[in-house]
Design a protein around this motif. Structure first.
Motif, PDB file in Angstrom:
ATOM      1  N   ALA A 101      28.891   4.102  20.453  1.00  0.00           N
ATOM      2  CA  ALA A 101      30.067   4.253  21.313  1.00  0.00           C
ATOM      3  C   ALA A 101      29.829   3.916  22.772  1.00  0.00           C
ATOM      4  O   ALA A 101      28.775   4.223  23.343  1.00  0.00           O
ATOM      5  CB  ALA A 101      30.654   5.654  21.207  1.00  0.00           C
ATOM      6  N   LEU A 102      30.815   3.261  23.349  1.00  0.00           N
ATOM      7  CA  LEU A 102      30.882   2.996  24.781  1.00  0.00           C
ATOM      8  C   LEU A 102      32.112   3.692  25.337  1.00  0.00           C
ATOM      9  O   LEU A 102      33.131   3.802  24.654  1.00  0.00           O
ATOM     10  CB  LEU A 102      30.981   1.490  25.052  1.00  0.00           C
ATOM     11  N   ALA A 103      32.002   4.145  26.565  1.00  0.00           N
ATOM     12  CA  ALA A 103      33.109   4.872  27.188  1.00  0.00           C
ATOM     13  C   ALA A 103      34.242   3.923  27.555  1.00  0.00           C
ATOM     14  O   ALA A 103      34.031   2.936  28.257  1.00  0.00           O
ATOM     15  CB  ALA A 103      32.619   5.597  28.444  1.00  0.00           C
ATOM     16  N   ILE A 104      35.436   4.213  27.051  1.00  0.00           N
ATOM     17  CA  ILE A 104      36.606   3.419  27.417  1.00  0.00           C
ATOM     18  C   ILE A 104      36.942   3.703  28.878  1.00  0.00           C
ATOM     19  O   ILE A 104      37.031   4.845  29.294  1.00  0.00           O
ATOM     20  CB  ILE A 104      37.806   3.781  26.519  1.00  0.00           C
ATOM     21  N   GLY A 105      37.113   2.661  29.648  1.00  0.00           N
ATOM     22  CA  GLY A 105      37.491   2.838  31.044  1.00  0.00           C
ATOM     23  C   GLY A 105      36.506   2.236  32.035  1.00  0.00           C
ATOM     24  O   GLY A 105      36.841   2.055  33.204  1.00  0.00           O
ATOM     25  N   ASN A 106      35.299   1.889  31.575  1.00  0.00           N
ATOM     26  CA  ASN A 106      34.298   1.325  32.486  1.00  0.00           C
ATOM     27  C   ASN A 106      34.294  -0.206  32.424  1.00  0.00           C
ATOM     28  O   ASN A 106      34.487  -0.792  31.351  1.00  0.00           O
ATOM     29  CB  ASN A 106      32.896   1.829  32.137  1.00  0.00           C
ATOM     30  N   LEU A 107      34.058  -0.845  33.562  1.00  0.00           N
ATOM     31  CA  LEU A 107      33.979  -2.302  33.626  1.00  0.00           C
ATOM     32  C   LEU A 107      32.897  -2.835  32.691  1.00  0.00           C
ATOM     33  O   LEU A 107      33.096  -3.835  31.997  1.00  0.00           O
ATOM     34  CB  LEU A 107      33.695  -2.733  35.063  1.00  0.00           C
ATOM     35  N   THR A 108      31.768  -2.167  32.654  1.00  0.00           N
ATOM     36  CA  THR A 108      30.666  -2.612  31.792  1.00  0.00           C
ATOM     37  C   THR A 108      31.045  -2.534  30.318  1.00  0.00           C
ATOM     38  O   THR A 108      30.642  -3.387  29.528  1.00  0.00           O
ATOM     39  CB  THR A 108      29.413  -1.750  32.037  1.00  0.00           C
ATOM     40  N   SER A 109      31.813  -1.522  29.923  1.00  0.00           N
ATOM     41  CA  SER A 109      32.203  -1.372  28.518  1.00  0.00           C
ATOM     42  C   SER A 109      33.024  -2.564  28.052  1.00  0.00           C
ATOM     43  O   SER A 109      32.841  -3.073  26.942  1.00  0.00           O
ATOM     44  CB  SER A 109      32.997  -0.082  28.323  1.00  0.00           C
ATOM     45  N   GLN A 110      33.937  -3.029  28.902  1.00  0.00           N
ATOM     46  CA  GLN A 110      34.773  -4.177  28.550  1.00  0.00           C
ATOM     47  C   GLN A 110      33.937  -5.443  28.420  1.00  0.00           C
ATOM     48  O   GLN A 110      34.117  -6.233  27.487  1.00  0.00           O
ATOM     49  CB  GLN A 110      35.854  -4.365  29.610  1.00  0.00           C
ATOM     50  N   PHE A 111      33.002  -5.628  29.356  1.00  0.00           N
ATOM     51  CA  PHE A 111      32.147  -6.815  29.299  1.00  0.00           C
ATOM     52  C   PHE A 111      31.196  -6.735  28.105  1.00  0.00           C
ATOM     53  O   PHE A 111      31.004  -7.728  27.383  1.00  0.00           O
ATOM     54  CB  PHE A 111      31.361  -6.954  30.597  1.00  0.00           C
ATOM     55  N   PHE A 112      30.592  -5.571  27.897  1.00  0.00           N
ATOM     56  CA  PHE A 112      29.661  -5.402  26.781  1.00  0.00           C
ATOM     57  C   PHE A 112      30.351  -5.614  25.435  1.00  0.00           C
ATOM     58  O   PHE A 112      29.730  -6.066  24.471  1.00  0.00           O
ATOM     59  CB  PHE A 112      29.025  -4.010  26.816  1.00  0.00           C
ATOM     60  N   ALA A 113      31.637  -5.292  25.364  1.00  0.00           N
ATOM     61  CA  ALA A 113      32.385  -5.523  24.120  1.00  0.00           C
ATOM     62  C   ALA A 113      32.429  -7.012  23.788  1.00  0.00           C
ATOM     63  O   ALA A 113      32.291  -7.409  22.622  1.00  0.00           O
ATOM     64  CB  ALA A 113      33.798  -4.957  24.249  1.00  0.00           C
ATOM     65  N   ASN A 114      32.597  -7.858  24.799  1.00  0.00           N
ATOM     66  CA  ASN A 114      32.592  -9.306  24.582  1.00  0.00           C
ATOM     67  C   ASN A 114      31.213  -9.798  24.155  1.00  0.00           C
ATOM     68  O   ASN A 114      31.098 -10.679  23.304  1.00  0.00           O
ATOM     69  CB  ASN A 114      33.028 -10.032  25.861  1.00  0.00           C
ATOM     70  N   VAL A 115      30.177  -9.221  24.751  1.00  0.00           N
ATOM     71  CA  VAL A 115      28.807  -9.579  24.372  1.00  0.00           C
ATOM     72  C   VAL A 115      28.563  -9.198  22.910  1.00  0.00           C
ATOM     73  O   VAL A 115      27.992  -9.975  22.139  1.00  0.00           O
ATOM     74  CB  VAL A 115      27.779  -8.876  25.288  1.00  0.00           C
TER      75      VAL A 115
END
Length: 372
Positions: free
Chosen positions: A205-219
């Protein structure tokens, strides 16, 4: 290593459109001291993410949001621009979430183009996507690319080992530890156990709401994107976060893709698709990102319109009760909602809807009817 100048630039990006928030103002009160302290902690490897704030968002559905401390958001703006240099060339063209010159409207236009060039589509999405991301798999993907290509990084003082350490620190940080919870306990208890970070395994799990979470999802999904394009050879495929659509001339071909996609996601990413996939003809309409997309036109989704009507009615009720004496903050808030809605429907063919909310001037409409 981490320079004061680079951290300051990250701070400027972080405060953009958020300068008047409490967290941004608190950080700015002792700006030089805060940046110096952050610089020191990063360079001597003592940096630790601070306390997050957890609250519930109700739209479009009830979900947890973890807001990182402002200092940590500055760090996120240190990480993402550097890693974007490595991964942007590796991302496929038709990945649309959290990327420059991409987004909802570009994705909907691309879907319209694909629907005109094919007969059927299959729409799939990942079950509990952010809560199912495996941190070990994610870090491995990041580490491989960083070690291989970090020599190509430009305009950054951060060295490879420092970046690896910082990425590791960000991914494996437990945001539920010492968290500040805002909201009623009853509301939090109503969330299903597989949709809360308080109950999922710490390796996921990654925390919804963080800039890194959105980028890491693409990775995390990048190898899958390339699998669909390069191995399945699906020419018409696009993805927005965990929602993706494939277009083809036959149902049989799409079902063949589906079987291979299920196997790939479970084997390589430990992800599972929702069982209720959608397989339809394009002329039946694709419900995607707030629009209903058909080969010849695009309409605004009814739920988007109804949500706006509810917010508008609530505002007008309050306006009448207060006899027009609403605070400037509340007026600005509604005007932002209205502007957002109008911007959304501009990208659809909902002419009557635009007229109703005043998007198209009535006199111009009469003139057009007279001419034509």
């Amino acid at each position: 290593m981490y320079s004061f100048e680079e951290i300051y630039k990250a701070y400027l990006k972080c405060r953009k459109r958020k300068r008047n928030t409490i967290n941004a103002l608190n950080f700015e009160q002792n700006l030089i001291e805060n940046i110096c302290n952050l610089e020191t902690s990063l360079n001597d490897y003592t940096y630790t993410p601070k306390r997050s704030v957890c609250f519930l968002a109700s739209s479009p559905k009830l979900r947890e949001v973890f807001a990182a401390h402002f200092q940590d958001r500055v760090v996120h703006h240190l990480i993402v621009p550097v890693l974007e240099q490595l991964f942007e060339p590796k991302f496929i063209y038709d990945s649309y979430s959290n990327r420059k010159n991409r987004g909802i409207h570009q994705a909907s236009k691309r879907a319209l183009h694909f629907s005109r060039a094919s007969k059927y589509y299959i729409q799939l999405d990942v079950r509990n996507f952010f809560y199912s991301i495996d941190k070990d798999i994610l870090f491995k993907k990041l580490k491989e690319v960083i070690i291989k290509d970090y020599k190509n990084i430009k305009n950054s003082s951060i060295k490879m080992q420092e970046m690896l350490w910082l990425v590791n620190k960000t991914i494996y940080h437990d945001v539920t530890k010492n968290v500040l919870i805002k909201g009623s306990k009853k509301a939090f208890d109503s969330i299903a156990s597989h949709k809360t970070l308080f109950k999922v395994h710490k390796s996921k799990a990654l925390a919804i709401g963080n800039l890194t979470s959105q980028f890491f999802a693409n990775v995390y999904m990048n190898d899958f994107d390339n699998f669909v394009k390069r191995e399945l050879k699906c020419k018409r495929y696009l993805r927005y976060v965990d929602d993706f659509v494939l277009f083809e001339e036959s149902k049989e071909k799409l079902l063949e893709y589906y079987e291979k996609i299920v196997f790939y996601l479970e084997k390589n990413l430990k992800l599972r698709l929702r069982e209720n996939y959608i397989l339809k003809q394009n002329n039946q309409g694709l419900d995607f990102l707030g629009y209903i997309i058909r080969p010849n036109y695009t309409l605004t989704r009814k739920r988007v319109v109804n949500n706006y009507k509810v917010k508008k009615a609530k505002y007008l009720d309050e306006y009448e009760k207060q006899k027009g004496k609403l605070s400037l903050e509340k007026i600005k808030k509604f005007l932002c909602v209205k502007a957002s809605f109008e911007a959304h429907i501009k990208h659809s063919n909902s002419y009557n809807l635009k007229r109703k909310i005043g998007e198209i001037d009535e006199q111009k409409y009469i003139k057009l009817n007279t001419i034509y």
